[in-house]
Design a protein around this motif. Structure first.
Motif, PDB file in Angstrom:
ATOM      1  N   ASP A  19      -4.093   1.294  -2.758  1.00 24.35           N
ATOM      2  CA  ASP A  19      -3.816  -0.084  -2.339  1.00 24.35           C
ATOM      3  C   ASP A  19      -2.868  -0.759  -3.317  1.00 24.35           C
ATOM      4  N   GLY A  20      -2.135  -1.725  -2.825  1.00 19.93           N
ATOM      5  CA  GLY A  20      -1.282  -2.544  -3.695  1.00 19.93           C
ATOM      6  C   GLY A  20      -2.114  -3.578  -4.436  1.00 19.93           C
ATOM      7  N   GLY A  21      -1.614  -3.999  -5.575  1.00 21.21           N
ATOM      8  CA  GLY A  21      -2.316  -5.025  -6.351  1.00 21.21           C
ATOM      9  C   GLY A  21      -2.075  -6.416  -5.791  1.00 21.21           C
ATOM     10  N   ASN A  38       2.874  -1.906  -6.514  1.00 19.35           N
ATOM     11  CA  ASN A  38       2.577  -1.089  -5.338  1.00 19.35           C
ATOM     12  C   ASN A  38       1.509  -0.040  -5.661  1.00 19.35           C
ATOM     13  N   GLY A  39       0.777   0.367  -4.630  1.00 23.00           N
ATOM     14  CA  GLY A  39      -0.206   1.433  -4.799  1.00 23.00           C
ATOM     15  C   GLY A  39       0.479   2.779  -5.012  1.00 23.00           C
ATOM     16  N   GLU A  40      -0.294   3.749  -5.462  1.00 18.63           N
ATOM     17  CA  GLU A  40       0.249   5.086  -5.725  1.00 18.63           C
ATOM     18  C   GLU A  40      -0.659   6.143  -5.124  1.00 18.63           C
ATOM     19  N   GLY A  41      -0.160   7.381  -5.134  1.00 21.97           N
ATOM     20  CA  GLY A  41      -0.965   8.480  -4.614  1.00 21.97           C
ATOM     21  C   GLY A  41      -2.207   8.709  -5.453  1.00 21.97           C
ATOM     22  N   GLY A  42      -3.111   9.496  -4.899  1.00 23.89           N
ATOM     23  CA  GLY A  42      -4.369   9.734  -5.605  1.00 23.89           C
ATOM     24  C   GLY A  42      -5.283   8.529  -5.556  1.00 23.89           C
ATOM     25  N   ALA A  69       1.375   2.396   5.893  1.00 24.92           N
ATOM     26  CA  ALA A  69       0.445   1.642   5.051  1.00 24.92           C
ATOM     27  C   ALA A  69       0.738   0.158   5.252  1.00 24.92           C
ATOM     28  N   GLN A  70      -0.107  -0.647   4.709  1.00 26.75           N
ATOM     29  CA  GLN A  70       0.036  -2.102   4.872  1.00 26.75           C
ATOM     30  C   GLN A  70       0.928  -2.678   3.772  1.00 26.75           C
ATOM     31  N   GLY A 106       0.836  -1.191   0.000  1.00 22.51           N
ATOM     32  CA  GLY A 106       0.000   0.000   0.000  1.00 22.51           C
ATOM     33  C   GLY A 106       0.878   1.250   0.000  1.00 22.51           C
ATOM     34  N   SER A 107       0.321   2.348  -0.486  1.00 19.18           N
ATOM     35  CA  SER A 107       1.099   3.586  -0.629  1.00 19.18           C
ATOM     36  C   SER A 107       0.872   4.520   0.560  1.00 19.18           C
TER      37      SER A 107
END
Length: 329
Positions: free
Chosen positions: A41-43, A75-79, A144-145, A22-23
């Motif tokens: 969130d991460g994929g 990995n997740g990103e901003g927004g 983040a997780q 997670g980001s």
């Protein structure tokens, strides 16, 4: 089906992808100095999936694939942008494939239909972004997780042929000759034991466009259930057959005793095999006259439908097909 191309057992390492993290991100725009957390969130990690394919008859294409590795999730990103899921690895297998864990032998799945899918090794979950962790008392979480770990395991795939009729008999009983006479299959035929080293399938044409599939299983010997000869390796193919066609040659020392030995080996391997419908065929009947056939009737068990036949001359083959078709219905 060439002997070198028939593979019904493979073992490989299946590794699913880890999930993306997670980001940790905060919204920053002009005139919005404290926009709050917006980490995505991460994929999820990629799965390893089995898919049934009715066009495949062997596990040959997986023989040299010792490691199957799915992709890691992004990995997740901003927004609040979620990371892409890791790409799945899809292994196409013949219908009739069974998957087990290598170390424990635990049953995992059985592929019985074309297009059927089963997630063999699930990918790791994607981690949650910091947007999920904001609270009234912590409106700007700086954590983040992390994504879940992938799984690594050793898997065994076994193929059990799907056929309506399975030919059961000692080596050199005439099973391959019978299959070649009834169908377009061309198994190797010779006058010595263990000519057939792999199962052979043939489609037997019946009346009005109907047909059924017959499997020639490599010869069973006494002690096959304990691993002697080739029997143990191929007895599992018999588990799929609707009907067991026992083949005992007319020149056997005692027809009833040979049938009893074959039946005992199947019972030792899997007692449920005795619940299947059975037919006894006495092959090589072209060596007999009517008087000898009558004399041999006393050796034949009374609790099983039987007939004399010759795959070479075609004697009583139409009657055998009638008997099989009636039993299948």
């Amino acid at each position: 089906m060439a002997a070198s191309n028939f593979i019904d057992y493979v073992k490989f390492c299946s590794r699913s992808g880890a999930g993306g993290n997670g980001s940790v991100h905060f919204r920053r725009e002009k005139h919005v100095p404290k926009g709050g957390p917006d980490g995505g969130d991460g994929g999820r990690g990629g799965h390893v999936i089995l898919r049934g394919n009715a066009q495949l008859w062997t596990l040959l294409h997986l023989k040299y694939k010792k490691h199957v590795i799915a992709e890691r999730g992004k990995n997740g990103e901003g927004g609040r942008r979620k990371g892409a899921d890791g790409q799945d690895v899809v292994l196409e297998v013949p219908v009739g494939t069974v998957a087990r864990e290598s170390e424990t032998g635990e049953f995992r799945c059985e592929i019985t239909e074309d297009g059927q899918e089963f997630v063999l090794t699930p990918g790791g979950r994607g981690g949650l972004g910091n947007d999920h962790f904001k609270t009234a008392t912590n409106q700007a979480p700086h954590f983040a997780q992390t994504g879940g770990e992938g799984t690594e395991e050793w898997i065994i795939l076994e193929l059990k042929l799907l056929a309506d009729v399975g030919l059961v008999g000692f080596p050199n009983a005439g099973k391959s000759t019978l299959l070649a006479s009834l169908s377009a299959a061309r198994p190797e035929i010779a006058d010595y034991a263990f000519t057939t080293l792999v199962p052979n399938l043939g489609v037997v044409a019946y009346r009005d466009g109907k047909s059924f599939v017959m499997a020639d299983i490599p010869g069973i010997i006494e002690g096959a259930a304990e691993g002697k000869g080739l029997g143990l390796r191929f007895l599992r193919h018999i588990e799929r057959n609707s009907i067991l066609l026992f083949l005992v040659p007319a020149d056997a020392a005692h027809i009833g005793e040979q049938y009893a030995v074959l039946l005992a080996e199947l019972e030792r391997y899997n007692p449920e095999l005795l619940d299947k419908r059975r037919i006894l065929a006495i092959s090589k009947a072209d060596l007999l006259d009517a008087e000898l056939m009558k004399a041999l009737e006393s050796e034949i068990p009374k609790d099983i439908p039987h007939l004399f036949l010759s795959a070479v001359s075609g004697f009583q083959l139409p009657l055998l097909k009638d008997l099989i078709w009636k039993s299948l219905q």
